[in-house]
Design an enzyme around this catalytic site. Sequence first.
Site, PDB file in Angstrom:
ATOM      1  N   ASN A   1       0.821  -1.211   0.000  1.00  0.00           N
ATOM      2  CA  ASN A   1       0.000   0.000   0.000  1.00  0.00           C
ATOM      3  C   ASN A   1       0.862   1.272   0.000  1.00  0.00           C
ATOM      4  OD1 ASN A   1       0.916  -0.585   2.598  1.00  0.00           O
ATOM      5  ND2 ASN A   1      -0.753   0.534   3.532  1.00  0.00           N
ATOM      6  N   HIS A   2       2.156   1.116   0.274  1.00  0.00           N
ATOM      7  CA  HIS A   2       3.033   2.287   0.290  1.00  0.00           C
ATOM      8  C   HIS A   2       3.552   2.569  -1.113  1.00  0.00           C
ATOM      9  CE1 HIS A   2       3.525   1.004   4.681  1.00  0.00           C
ATOM     10  NE2 HIS A   2       2.618   1.971   4.605  1.00  0.00           N
TER      11      HIS A   2
ATOM     12  N   GLU B   1       4.913   8.240  -5.939  1.00  0.00           N
ATOM     13  CA  GLU B   1       4.158   8.446  -7.169  1.00  0.00           C
ATOM     14  C   GLU B   1       4.469   9.812  -7.772  1.00  0.00           C
ATOM     15  OE1 GLU B   1      -0.121   7.017  -7.433  1.00  0.00           O
ATOM     16  OE2 GLU B   1      -0.420   9.184  -7.480  1.00  0.00           O
TER      17      GLU B   1
ATOM     18  N   ASN C   1      -1.768   8.151  10.922  1.00  0.00           N
ATOM     19  CA  ASN C   1      -1.956   7.142  11.982  1.00  0.00           C
ATOM     20  C   ASN C   1      -1.241   7.631  13.231  1.00  0.00           C
ATOM     21  OD1 ASN C   1      -3.244   5.327  10.275  1.00  0.00           O
ATOM     22  ND2 ASN C   1      -1.603   3.828  10.272  1.00  0.00           N
TER      23      ASN C   1
ATOM     24  N   SER D   1      -5.790   6.459  -5.921  1.00  0.00           N
ATOM     25  CA  SER D   1      -5.239   5.157  -6.307  1.00  0.00           C
ATOM     26  C   SER D   1      -4.290   5.380  -7.470  1.00  0.00           C
ATOM     27  CB  SER D   1      -6.334   4.183  -6.734  1.00  0.00           C
ATOM     28  OG  SER D   1      -6.672   4.401  -8.096  1.00  0.00           O
ATOM     29  N   MET D   2      -3.519   4.362  -7.802  1.00  0.00           N
ATOM     30  CA  MET D   2      -2.506   4.537  -8.845  1.00  0.00           C
ATOM     31  C   MET D   2      -3.109   4.684 -10.243  1.00  0.00           C
ATOM     32  SD  MET D   2      -0.809   0.783  -9.000  1.00  0.00           S
ATOM     33  CE  MET D   2      -1.786  -0.715  -9.035  1.00  0.00           C
TER      34      MET D   2
ATOM     35  N   HIS E   1      -8.223  10.264   4.776  1.00  0.00           N
ATOM     36  CA  HIS E   1      -6.805  10.101   4.416  1.00  0.00           C
ATOM     37  C   HIS E   1      -6.603   9.423   3.062  1.00  0.00           C
ATOM     38  CE1 HIS E   1      -7.137   5.846   4.968  1.00  0.00           C
ATOM     39  NE2 HIS E   1      -5.856   5.628   5.063  1.00  0.00           N
TER      40      HIS E   1
ATOM     41  N   GLY F   1      -9.984   5.005   0.485  1.00  0.00           N
ATOM     42  CA  GLY F   1     -10.425   3.923   1.369  1.00  0.00           C
ATOM     43  C   GLY F   1     -10.625   2.630   0.611  1.00  0.00           C
TER      44      GLY F   1
ATOM     45  N   LYS G   1       5.665   0.916  -6.330  1.00  0.00           N
ATOM     46  CA  LYS G   1       4.891   0.223  -5.297  1.00  0.00           C
ATOM     47  C   LYS G   1       5.791  -0.673  -4.471  1.00  0.00           C
ATOM     48  CE  LYS G   1       0.483   1.004  -5.517  1.00  0.00           C
ATOM     49  NZ  LYS G   1      -0.236   1.328  -4.287  1.00  0.00           N
TER      50      LYS G   1
HETATM   51  P1  5GP Z   1      -3.547   3.447   3.641  1.00  0.00           P
HETATM   52  O1  5GP Z   1      -2.710   4.364   4.434  1.00  0.00           O
HETATM   53  O2  5GP Z   1      -4.876   3.246   4.287  1.00  0.00           O
HETATM   54  O3  5GP Z   1      -2.867   2.171   3.277  1.00  0.00           O
HETATM   55  O4  5GP Z   1      -3.768   4.165   2.245  1.00  0.00           O
HETATM   56  C1  5GP Z   1      -4.219   5.470   2.108  1.00  0.00           C
HETATM   57  C2  5GP Z   1      -4.891   5.668   0.788  1.00  0.00           C
HETATM   58  O5  5GP Z   1      -3.939   5.676  -0.263  1.00  0.00           O
HETATM   59  C3  5GP Z   1      -5.852   4.586   0.354  1.00  0.00           C
HETATM   60  O6  5GP Z   1      -7.095   4.749   0.972  1.00  0.00           O
HETATM   61  C4  5GP Z   1      -5.924   4.768  -1.146  1.00  0.00           C
HETATM   62  O7  5GP Z   1      -6.999   5.604  -1.499  1.00  0.00           O
HETATM   63  C5  5GP Z   1      -4.627   5.458  -1.501  1.00  0.00           C
HETATM   64  N1  5GP Z   1      -3.725   4.687  -2.379  1.00  0.00           N
HETATM   65  C6  5GP Z   1      -3.350   3.405  -2.282  1.00  0.00           C
HETATM   66  N2  5GP Z   1      -2.471   3.074  -3.254  1.00  0.00           N
HETATM   67  C7  5GP Z   1      -2.265   4.204  -3.979  1.00  0.00           C
HETATM   68  C8  5GP Z   1      -1.436   4.549  -5.107  1.00  0.00           C
HETATM   69  O8  5GP Z   1      -0.686   3.743  -5.657  1.00  0.00           O
HETATM   70  N3  5GP Z   1      -1.496   5.826  -5.561  1.00  0.00           N
HETATM   71  C9  5GP Z   1      -2.289   6.780  -4.978  1.00  0.00           C
HETATM   72  N4  5GP Z   1      -2.274   8.011  -5.459  1.00  0.00           N
HETATM   73  N5  5GP Z   1      -3.082   6.478  -3.931  1.00  0.00           N
HETATM   74  C10 5GP Z   1      -3.068   5.226  -3.432  1.00  0.00           C
HETATM   75 MN    MN Z   2       1.284   2.445   6.235  1.00  0.00          MN
HETATM   76 MN    MN Z   3      -1.031   4.984   5.183  1.00  0.00          MN
END
Ligand code: 5GP
Ligand code: MN
Ligand code: MN
Length: 478
Positions: free
Chosen positions: A203-204, A207, A328, A378-379, A402, A405, A477
Amino acid sequence: RKADIRKIEDYLWEIPKSFRQDMHVPARILANETLLNDILDDRSLNQLVNVACLPGIKEASLVMPDVHEGYGFPIGGVAATAHPEGAISPGGIGYDINCGVRLQVSRLQRQEVENHLEKLSKELNAQIPSGMGKSGHVRVYGDEMNEVLIKGAKWAVEHGYGSKEDLQYIESNGRLSFADPTLVSIMAKNRGADQLGTLGSGNHFVEVDYVEKIYDDDIAQTYGLREGQVVVLIHTGSRGLGHQVATDYIRSMMRAMPKYGIQIPDRELTCVPFNSEEGQDYFKAMCAAANFAWCNRQIIAAEVADAWETVFGEDGGELRLLYDVAHNIAKIETHTIENRPQKVIVHRKGATRAFGPGSDEIPQAYAKVGQPVIIPGSMGTCSYVLAGAAKSEEMTFGSCCHGAGRRLSRTAVKKQVNAPVLKQELKEKGIFVEGSYRGIAEEAPMAYKDVNLVVDTVETSGIAKKVAKLKPMAVIKG
Ligand code: 5GP
Ligand code: MN
Ligand code: MN
Protein backbone atom coordinates in the site's frame (compact mmCIF):
# COMPACT_ATOMS: atom_id res chain seq x y z
CA ARG A 1 -28.94 -1.75 10.63
CA LYS A 2 -29.51 1.24 8.37
CA ALA A 3 -32.68 1.81 10.34
CA ASP A 4 -30.54 2.57 13.38
CA ILE A 5 -28.80 5.40 11.59
CA ARG A 6 -30.23 8.92 11.70
CA LYS A 7 -29.60 11.33 8.90
CA ILE A 8 -28.45 14.70 10.19
CA GLU A 9 -27.34 16.28 6.91
CA ASP A 10 -26.77 14.95 3.41
CA TYR A 11 -23.19 14.25 4.45
CA LEU A 12 -23.62 13.40 8.13
CA TRP A 13 -25.26 10.45 9.89
CA GLU A 14 -25.55 9.46 13.51
CA ILE A 15 -26.01 6.32 15.54
CA PRO A 16 -27.51 7.68 18.77
CA LYS A 17 -26.10 6.87 22.15
CA SER A 18 -29.27 4.97 22.93
CA PHE A 19 -28.40 2.37 20.29
CA ARG A 20 -26.32 0.42 22.77
CA GLN A 21 -26.16 0.68 26.51
CA ASP A 22 -22.39 0.77 26.70
CA MET A 23 -21.98 3.80 24.42
CA HIS A 24 -20.77 6.96 26.18
CA VAL A 25 -21.35 9.19 23.16
CA PRO A 26 -23.11 8.93 19.79
CA ALA A 27 -21.27 7.63 16.73
CA ARG A 28 -21.11 9.86 13.66
CA ILE A 29 -20.47 9.01 10.05
CA LEU A 30 -19.33 11.52 7.48
CA ALA A 31 -20.58 10.14 4.16
CA ASN A 32 -23.10 10.66 1.44
CA GLU A 33 -25.81 8.04 0.95
CA THR A 34 -23.93 6.09 -1.73
CA LEU A 35 -20.83 5.80 0.42
CA LEU A 36 -22.92 4.97 3.46
CA ASN A 37 -24.44 1.99 1.67
CA ASP A 38 -20.93 0.71 0.94
CA ILE A 39 -19.88 1.22 4.52
CA LEU A 40 -22.76 -0.93 5.75
CA ASP A 41 -21.17 -3.93 4.02
CA ASP A 42 -18.33 -4.51 6.45
CA ARG A 43 -17.86 -4.35 10.23
CA SER A 44 -16.65 -0.77 10.32
CA LEU A 45 -19.79 0.73 11.85
CA ASN A 46 -19.82 -1.98 14.45
CA GLN A 47 -16.29 -0.93 15.27
CA LEU A 48 -17.33 2.72 15.31
CA VAL A 49 -20.00 1.94 17.92
CA ASN A 50 -17.39 0.06 19.96
CA VAL A 51 -15.13 3.11 19.88
CA ALA A 52 -17.99 5.16 21.36
CA CYS A 53 -17.55 2.98 24.48
CA LEU A 54 -13.95 4.02 25.20
CA PRO A 55 -13.43 5.48 28.68
CA GLY A 56 -13.36 9.29 28.58
CA ILE A 57 -14.44 9.65 24.95
CA LYS A 58 -15.74 13.14 24.15
CA GLU A 59 -18.61 14.31 21.94
CA ALA A 60 -18.75 11.44 19.43
CA SER A 61 -16.77 8.68 17.80
CA LEU A 62 -16.32 9.57 14.15
CA VAL A 63 -15.56 8.02 10.80
CA MET A 64 -14.60 9.74 7.59
CA PRO A 65 -16.10 8.74 4.21
CA ASP A 66 -13.07 6.56 3.35
CA VAL A 67 -13.81 4.31 6.33
CA HIS A 68 -13.25 0.56 6.28
CA GLU A 69 -12.64 -2.21 8.76
CA GLY A 70 -9.41 -2.18 10.78
CA TYR A 71 -7.82 -3.62 13.92
CA GLY A 72 -10.25 -2.62 16.70
CA PHE A 73 -10.85 0.87 15.37
CA PRO A 74 -12.09 1.33 11.83
CA ILE A 75 -9.57 2.85 9.41
CA GLY A 76 -10.81 6.37 8.77
CA GLY A 77 -11.69 6.72 12.46
CA VAL A 78 -11.28 9.67 14.83
CA ALA A 79 -11.78 9.67 18.59
CA ALA A 80 -10.93 12.28 21.20
CA THR A 81 -10.62 11.23 24.83
CA ALA A 82 -10.31 13.43 27.91
CA HIS A 83 -6.80 14.52 28.83
CA PRO A 84 -5.21 13.25 31.00
CA GLU A 85 -7.43 10.51 32.43
CA GLY A 86 -9.19 9.28 29.28
CA ALA A 87 -8.19 6.17 27.38
CA ILE A 88 -5.31 5.79 24.99
CA SER A 89 -5.77 2.84 22.64
CA PRO A 90 -3.06 1.56 20.25
CA GLY A 91 -5.81 0.23 17.98
CA GLY A 92 -6.87 3.85 17.47
CA ILE A 93 -3.49 4.65 16.00
CA GLY A 94 -2.74 1.48 14.10
CA TYR A 95 0.24 -0.79 13.54
CA ASP A 96 1.94 1.56 11.11
CA ILE A 97 2.51 4.41 13.55
CA ASN A 98 2.72 7.73 11.67
CA CYS A 99 1.99 6.27 8.33
CA GLY A 100 1.59 9.45 6.34
CA VAL A 101 1.87 11.29 3.08
CA ARG A 102 4.34 13.83 1.84
CA LEU A 103 4.03 16.05 -1.20
CA GLN A 104 7.06 17.44 -3.03
CA VAL A 105 6.57 19.84 -5.90
CA SER A 106 8.87 20.28 -8.88
CA ARG A 107 9.33 23.18 -11.25
CA LEU A 108 8.82 20.95 -14.29
CA GLN A 109 5.65 20.77 -16.35
CA ARG A 110 3.97 17.59 -17.49
CA GLN A 111 5.36 17.89 -21.07
CA GLU A 112 8.92 18.06 -19.77
CA VAL A 113 8.56 14.80 -17.86
CA GLU A 114 6.22 12.75 -20.04
CA ASN A 115 8.90 11.34 -22.32
CA HIS A 116 11.19 10.32 -19.48
CA LEU A 117 8.71 8.33 -17.41
CA GLU A 118 10.13 4.91 -18.11
CA LYS A 119 13.61 5.99 -17.11
CA LEU A 120 12.31 7.96 -14.12
CA SER A 121 10.28 5.08 -12.72
CA LYS A 122 13.20 2.66 -13.12
CA GLU A 123 15.54 5.14 -11.46
CA LEU A 124 13.13 5.77 -8.56
CA ASN A 125 12.70 2.04 -8.15
CA ALA A 126 16.48 1.62 -8.03
CA GLN A 127 17.00 4.44 -5.51
CA ILE A 128 14.22 3.57 -3.09
CA PRO A 129 14.33 0.11 -1.56
CA SER A 130 10.82 -1.33 -1.39
CA GLY A 131 9.04 -4.53 -0.46
CA MET A 132 8.26 -6.16 2.87
CA GLY A 133 11.20 -6.20 5.31
CA LYS A 134 13.53 -4.76 2.68
CA SER A 135 16.66 -3.07 3.99
CA GLY A 136 18.04 0.29 2.95
CA HIS A 137 21.33 2.14 2.63
CA VAL A 138 21.14 3.84 6.02
CA ARG A 139 21.94 1.81 9.14
CA VAL A 140 21.44 3.07 12.68
CA TYR A 141 22.33 1.25 15.87
CA GLY A 142 22.57 2.02 19.59
CA ASP A 143 22.88 5.71 20.43
CA GLU A 144 22.44 6.67 16.80
CA MET A 145 19.03 4.97 16.74
CA ASN A 146 18.09 6.77 19.97
CA GLU A 147 18.92 10.04 18.27
CA VAL A 148 16.71 9.20 15.31
CA LEU A 149 13.86 8.42 17.70
CA ILE A 150 14.33 11.72 19.56
CA LYS A 151 14.99 14.02 16.61
CA GLY A 152 12.81 12.60 13.84
CA ALA A 153 13.17 14.42 10.53
CA LYS A 154 15.80 16.71 12.05
CA TRP A 155 18.19 13.75 12.32
CA ALA A 156 17.86 13.19 8.60
CA VAL A 157 18.53 16.86 7.85
CA GLU A 158 21.61 16.80 10.11
CA HIS A 159 22.87 13.84 8.12
CA GLY A 160 22.53 15.51 4.76
CA TYR A 161 19.02 14.46 3.69
CA GLY A 162 17.07 17.51 2.57
CA SER A 163 17.34 20.96 4.11
CA LYS A 164 16.56 22.69 7.37
CA GLU A 165 13.77 24.64 5.65
CA ASP A 166 11.91 21.36 5.12
CA LEU A 167 11.21 20.98 8.83
CA GLN A 168 8.69 23.82 8.99
CA TYR A 169 6.64 22.07 6.30
CA ILE A 170 6.21 18.86 8.28
CA GLU A 171 3.38 18.33 10.76
CA SER A 172 4.81 19.01 14.23
CA ASN A 173 8.06 19.91 12.44
CA GLY A 174 8.74 16.21 12.06
CA ARG A 175 9.46 15.70 15.73
CA LEU A 176 7.30 14.89 18.76
CA SER A 177 9.05 16.00 21.93
CA PHE A 178 7.42 13.39 24.17
CA ALA A 179 9.39 10.62 22.44
CA ASP A 180 11.38 8.36 24.76
CA PRO A 181 13.64 5.85 22.98
CA THR A 182 14.25 3.87 26.17
CA LEU A 183 10.63 2.71 25.93
CA VAL A 184 11.13 1.24 22.45
CA SER A 185 12.13 -2.44 22.65
CA ILE A 186 15.42 -3.82 21.33
CA MET A 187 13.41 -5.94 18.95
CA ALA A 188 11.66 -2.84 17.54
CA LYS A 189 14.98 -1.03 17.16
CA ASN A 190 16.52 -4.04 15.44
CA ARG A 191 13.65 -4.23 13.00
CA GLY A 192 14.10 -0.57 12.15
CA ALA A 193 17.91 -0.57 12.10
CA ASP A 194 18.27 -0.98 8.34
CA GLN A 195 14.86 0.33 7.25
CA LEU A 196 15.33 4.10 7.13
CA GLY A 197 14.81 5.30 3.59
CA THR A 198 12.71 2.26 2.64
CA LEU A 199 9.15 2.19 1.42
CA GLY A 200 7.80 -1.13 2.70
CA SER A 201 5.03 -3.22 1.24
CA GLY A 202 2.13 -2.88 -1.20
CA ASN A 203 0.00 0.00 0.00
CA HIS A 204 3.03 2.29 0.29
CA PHE A 205 4.22 4.15 -2.75
CA VAL A 206 6.17 6.91 -4.38
CA GLU A 207 4.16 8.45 -7.17
CA VAL A 208 4.89 11.08 -9.80
CA ASP A 209 1.76 13.09 -10.64
CA TYR A 210 0.84 16.21 -12.55
CA VAL A 211 -1.64 18.84 -11.45
CA GLU A 212 -4.64 18.25 -13.67
CA LYS A 213 -6.92 20.89 -12.26
CA ILE A 214 -6.84 23.79 -9.83
CA TYR A 215 -10.05 24.47 -7.92
CA ASP A 216 -8.94 27.41 -5.82
CA ASP A 217 -6.46 29.82 -7.38
CA ASP A 218 -5.60 31.74 -4.23
CA ILE A 219 -4.88 28.72 -2.10
CA ALA A 220 -3.04 26.98 -4.94
CA GLN A 221 -0.83 30.02 -5.27
CA THR A 222 -0.14 30.04 -1.56
CA TYR A 223 0.83 26.37 -1.71
CA GLY A 224 2.84 26.98 -4.89
CA LEU A 225 0.75 24.72 -7.13
CA ARG A 226 -0.11 25.40 -10.77
CA GLU A 227 -1.80 23.50 -13.58
CA GLY A 228 0.41 21.02 -15.41
CA GLN A 229 3.06 21.05 -12.70
CA VAL A 230 4.74 17.75 -11.85
CA VAL A 231 4.71 16.71 -8.18
CA VAL A 232 5.74 13.66 -6.16
CA LEU A 233 3.68 11.91 -3.48
CA ILE A 234 5.43 9.75 -0.88
CA HIS A 235 3.35 7.38 1.28
CA THR A 236 4.95 5.27 3.99
CA GLY A 237 5.37 5.08 7.75
CA SER A 238 7.49 3.69 10.56
CA ARG A 239 8.16 0.29 8.97
CA GLY A 240 9.00 -2.68 11.21
CA LEU A 241 9.95 -0.44 14.11
CA GLY A 242 6.48 1.08 14.48
CA HIS A 243 4.82 -2.26 13.91
CA GLN A 244 6.85 -3.78 16.72
CA VAL A 245 6.07 -0.88 19.08
CA ALA A 246 2.36 -1.45 18.43
CA THR A 247 2.70 -5.21 18.91
CA ASP A 248 4.69 -4.84 22.15
CA TYR A 249 2.29 -2.38 23.74
CA ILE A 250 -0.92 -4.03 22.61
CA ARG A 251 0.33 -7.17 24.35
CA SER A 252 1.29 -5.41 27.59
CA MET A 253 -1.89 -3.31 27.65
CA MET A 254 -4.04 -6.40 27.37
CA ARG A 255 -2.41 -7.61 30.58
CA ALA A 256 -2.64 -4.24 32.35
CA MET A 257 -6.21 -3.35 31.43
CA PRO A 258 -8.05 -5.37 34.13
CA LYS A 259 -6.10 -3.45 36.78
CA TYR A 260 -7.93 -0.29 35.72
CA GLY A 261 -11.34 -1.96 35.66
CA ILE A 262 -11.85 -1.09 31.99
CA GLN A 263 -14.61 -2.95 30.15
CA ILE A 264 -14.56 -2.82 26.37
CA PRO A 265 -16.70 -4.64 23.82
CA ASP A 266 -13.77 -5.85 21.67
CA ARG A 267 -10.35 -6.96 22.92
CA GLU A 268 -8.76 -5.30 19.91
CA LEU A 269 -9.78 -1.98 21.47
CA THR A 270 -7.46 -2.60 24.37
CA CYS A 271 -6.66 0.64 26.19
CA VAL A 272 -5.48 2.12 29.48
CA PRO A 273 -5.84 5.57 31.03
CA PHE A 274 -3.51 8.00 29.27
CA ASN A 275 -2.06 9.10 32.61
CA SER A 276 -1.36 5.56 33.84
CA GLU A 277 2.19 4.21 33.72
CA GLU A 278 1.33 1.92 30.80
CA GLY A 279 -0.48 4.72 28.99
CA GLN A 280 2.47 7.08 29.31
CA ASP A 281 4.95 4.42 28.25
CA TYR A 282 2.98 3.61 25.13
CA PHE A 283 2.45 7.26 24.27
CA LYS A 284 6.16 8.07 24.55
CA ALA A 285 7.11 4.99 22.53
CA MET A 286 4.48 5.89 19.92
CA CYS A 287 5.96 9.39 19.64
CA ALA A 288 9.41 7.82 19.12
CA ALA A 289 8.04 5.60 16.35
CA ALA A 290 6.33 8.63 14.80
CA ASN A 291 9.69 10.42 14.75
CA PHE A 292 11.23 7.40 13.03
CA ALA A 293 8.55 7.64 10.33
CA TRP A 294 9.21 11.35 9.75
CA CYS A 295 12.92 10.62 9.50
CA ASN A 296 12.11 7.84 7.01
CA ARG A 297 10.00 10.08 4.75
CA GLN A 298 12.65 12.81 4.91
CA ILE A 299 15.29 10.32 3.70
CA ILE A 300 13.04 8.92 0.98
CA ALA A 301 12.48 12.46 -0.28
CA ALA A 302 16.26 12.78 -0.66
CA GLU A 303 16.37 9.48 -2.57
CA VAL A 304 13.64 10.80 -4.84
CA ALA A 305 15.68 13.98 -5.37
CA ASP A 306 18.71 11.88 -6.36
CA ALA A 307 16.70 9.96 -8.93
CA TRP A 308 15.25 13.24 -10.17
CA GLU A 309 18.70 14.70 -10.68
CA THR A 310 19.96 11.57 -12.44
CA VAL A 311 17.13 11.79 -14.95
CA PHE A 312 16.71 15.55 -15.41
CA GLY A 313 20.11 16.93 -14.40
CA GLU A 314 20.36 20.65 -13.59
CA ASP A 315 17.16 21.40 -15.51
CA GLY A 316 15.15 19.27 -13.10
CA GLY A 317 15.47 21.87 -10.38
CA GLU A 318 14.58 21.25 -6.77
CA LEU A 319 11.71 19.24 -5.35
CA ARG A 320 10.27 21.59 -2.77
CA LEU A 321 8.44 20.09 0.20
CA LEU A 322 4.83 21.32 0.18
CA TYR A 323 3.75 19.38 3.28
CA ASP A 324 4.10 16.12 5.18
CA VAL A 325 1.12 14.82 7.19
CA ALA A 326 0.59 11.88 9.52
CA HIS A 327 -2.53 9.73 9.21
CA ASN A 328 -1.96 7.14 11.98
CA ILE A 329 -1.24 8.98 15.22
CA ALA A 330 -2.49 10.28 18.57
CA LYS A 331 -1.97 13.93 19.43
CA ILE A 332 -2.63 16.06 22.49
CA GLU A 333 -4.69 18.99 21.23
CA THR A 334 -7.13 21.58 22.50
CA HIS A 335 -10.58 21.68 20.91
CA THR A 336 -13.80 23.46 21.76
CA ILE A 337 -16.08 20.84 23.28
CA GLU A 338 -19.30 21.63 25.18
CA ASN A 339 -18.58 25.31 24.43
CA ARG A 340 -15.23 25.47 26.15
CA PRO A 341 -11.66 24.67 25.16
CA GLN A 342 -10.65 21.25 26.38
CA LYS A 343 -7.43 19.32 26.12
CA VAL A 344 -7.98 15.94 24.52
CA ILE A 345 -6.06 12.98 23.16
CA VAL A 346 -7.06 12.85 19.50
CA HIS A 347 -6.68 9.41 17.94
CA ARG A 348 -6.47 9.55 14.14
CA LYS A 349 -6.36 6.19 12.45
CA GLY A 350 -6.43 6.54 8.70
CA ALA A 351 -7.36 10.20 9.16
CA THR A 352 -5.29 13.35 8.80
CA ARG A 353 -5.31 16.72 10.42
CA ALA A 354 -7.22 19.44 8.61
CA PHE A 355 -6.53 22.55 10.66
CA GLY A 356 -8.05 25.69 9.26
CA PRO A 357 -6.74 29.22 8.78
CA GLY A 358 -5.22 30.84 11.83
CA SER A 359 -4.10 27.67 13.56
CA ASP A 360 -0.67 28.13 15.10
CA GLU A 361 0.17 24.49 14.44
CA ILE A 362 0.49 24.94 10.69
CA PRO A 363 3.32 26.48 8.66
CA GLN A 364 3.29 30.26 8.75
CA ALA A 365 3.23 30.45 4.96
CA TYR A 366 -0.13 28.63 5.00
CA ALA A 367 -1.61 30.35 8.06
CA LYS A 368 -4.13 32.39 6.05
CA VAL A 369 -5.52 29.49 4.01
CA GLY A 370 -5.34 26.45 6.29
CA GLN A 371 -3.09 23.43 6.20
CA PRO A 372 -2.63 21.24 3.15
CA VAL A 373 -4.66 18.01 3.38
CA ILE A 374 -3.21 15.36 1.09
CA ILE A 375 -5.64 12.67 -0.11
CA PRO A 376 -4.25 9.90 -2.31
CA GLY A 377 -6.82 8.05 -4.42
CA SER A 378 -5.24 5.16 -6.31
CA MET A 379 -2.51 4.54 -8.84
CA GLY A 380 -5.00 4.49 -11.70
CA THR A 381 -7.38 7.31 -10.82
CA CYS A 382 -6.36 10.55 -9.12
CA SER A 383 -5.44 12.17 -5.85
CA TYR A 384 -6.34 15.51 -4.25
CA VAL A 385 -4.85 18.35 -2.32
CA LEU A 386 -7.33 20.13 -0.06
CA ALA A 387 -7.03 22.91 2.48
CA GLY A 388 -8.21 22.41 6.04
CA ALA A 389 -11.14 24.62 7.11
CA ALA A 390 -12.39 25.94 10.44
CA LYS A 391 -15.46 23.71 10.24
CA SER A 392 -13.24 20.68 10.85
CA GLU A 393 -12.46 22.04 14.27
CA GLU A 394 -16.20 22.11 15.05
CA MET A 395 -17.10 18.78 13.50
CA THR A 396 -14.19 16.37 13.45
CA PHE A 397 -11.61 17.56 15.99
CA GLY A 398 -9.71 19.12 13.09
CA SER A 399 -9.58 15.92 11.02
CA CYS A 400 -10.29 14.74 7.51
CA CYS A 401 -10.18 11.54 5.45
CA HIS A 402 -6.81 10.10 4.42
CA GLY A 403 -7.57 8.45 1.08
CA ALA A 404 -10.27 6.87 -1.01
CA GLY A 405 -10.42 3.92 1.37
CA ARG A 406 -10.30 0.25 0.59
CA ARG A 407 -13.45 -1.30 -0.90
CA LEU A 408 -12.18 -4.85 -1.57
CA SER A 409 -9.92 -6.89 0.68
CA ARG A 410 -6.46 -7.78 -0.58
CA THR A 411 -7.49 -11.39 -1.09
CA ALA A 412 -10.66 -10.44 -2.94
CA VAL A 413 -8.94 -8.07 -5.33
CA LYS A 414 -6.08 -10.50 -6.06
CA LYS A 415 -8.65 -12.98 -7.32
CA GLN A 416 -10.04 -10.43 -9.75
CA VAL A 417 -6.88 -8.80 -11.07
CA ASN A 418 -4.12 -10.02 -13.35
CA ALA A 419 -1.14 -7.85 -12.42
CA PRO A 420 0.85 -7.99 -15.70
CA VAL A 421 -2.30 -7.12 -17.64
CA LEU A 422 -3.11 -4.27 -15.28
CA LYS A 423 0.44 -2.95 -15.54
CA GLN A 424 0.15 -2.93 -19.34
CA GLU A 425 -3.28 -1.26 -19.24
CA LEU A 426 -1.96 1.49 -17.01
CA LYS A 427 1.04 1.97 -19.29
CA GLU A 428 -1.34 2.49 -22.20
CA LYS A 429 -2.99 5.22 -20.13
CA GLY A 430 0.44 6.80 -19.65
CA ILE A 431 1.04 5.50 -16.13
CA PHE A 432 4.30 3.61 -15.51
CA VAL A 433 4.13 1.22 -12.60
CA GLU A 434 7.08 -0.50 -10.92
CA GLY A 435 6.82 -2.99 -8.07
CA SER A 436 5.97 -6.58 -7.24
CA TYR A 437 3.07 -8.14 -9.12
CA ARG A 438 1.56 -9.01 -5.79
CA GLY A 439 1.70 -5.38 -4.67
CA ILE A 440 0.27 -4.19 -7.96
CA ALA A 441 -2.65 -6.64 -7.82
CA GLU A 442 -3.52 -5.87 -4.20
CA GLU A 443 -3.47 -2.17 -4.91
CA ALA A 444 -5.40 -2.21 -8.18
CA PRO A 445 -7.58 0.90 -8.58
CA MET A 446 -10.71 -1.27 -8.30
CA ALA A 447 -9.69 -2.15 -4.73
CA TYR A 448 -10.50 1.41 -3.69
CA LYS A 449 -13.64 3.51 -3.40
CA ASP A 450 -14.26 6.39 -5.75
CA VAL A 451 -12.00 9.12 -4.41
CA ASN A 452 -14.13 11.78 -6.14
CA LEU A 453 -17.14 10.82 -4.03
CA VAL A 454 -15.07 10.79 -0.87
CA VAL A 455 -13.54 14.19 -1.55
CA ASP A 456 -16.86 15.73 -2.60
CA THR A 457 -18.42 14.59 0.66
CA VAL A 458 -15.61 16.14 2.61
CA GLU A 459 -15.92 19.39 0.71
CA THR A 460 -19.72 19.54 1.07
CA SER A 461 -19.36 19.04 4.80
CA GLY A 462 -17.09 22.08 4.89
CA ILE A 463 -14.21 20.48 6.82
CA ALA A 464 -11.80 20.99 3.92
CA LYS A 465 -11.75 22.74 0.57
CA LYS A 466 -10.60 21.32 -2.78
CA VAL A 467 -7.42 22.96 -4.08
CA ALA A 468 -5.97 20.68 -6.74
CA LYS A 469 -6.47 17.36 -8.47
CA LEU A 470 -3.43 15.21 -9.26
CA LYS A 471 -3.14 12.59 -12.01
CA PRO A 472 -0.61 9.76 -11.77
CA MET A 473 2.24 9.39 -14.29
CA ALA A 474 4.61 6.93 -12.60
CA VAL A 475 4.15 4.79 -9.49
CA ILE A 476 6.68 2.83 -7.42
CA LYS A 477 4.89 0.22 -5.30
CA GLY A 478 6.15 -1.84 -2.41
P1 5GP B 1 -3.55 3.45 3.64
O1 5GP B 1 -2.71 4.36 4.43
O2 5GP B 1 -4.88 3.25 4.29
O3 5GP B 1 -2.87 2.17 3.28
O4 5GP B 1 -3.77 4.17 2.25
C1 5GP B 1 -4.22 5.47 2.11
C2 5GP B 1 -4.89 5.67 0.79
O5 5GP B 1 -3.94 5.68 -0.26
C3 5GP B 1 -5.85 4.59 0.35
O6 5GP B 1 -7.10 4.75 0.97
C4 5GP B 1 -5.92 4.77 -1.15
O7 5GP B 1 -7.00 5.60 -1.50
C5 5GP B 1 -4.63 5.46 -1.50
N1 5GP B 1 -3.73 4.69 -2.38
C6 5GP B 1 -3.35 3.41 -2.28
N2 5GP B 1 -2.47 3.07 -3.25
C7 5GP B 1 -2.26 4.20 -3.98
C8 5GP B 1 -1.44 4.55 -5.11
O8 5GP B 1 -0.69 3.74 -5.66
N3 5GP B 1 -1.50 5.83 -5.56
C9 5GP B 1 -2.29 6.78 -4.98
N4 5GP B 1 -2.27 8.01 -5.46
N5 5GP B 1 -3.08 6.48 -3.93
C10 5GP B 1 -3.07 5.23 -3.43
MN1 MN C 1 1.28 2.45 6.23
MN1 MN D 1 -1.03 4.98 5.18
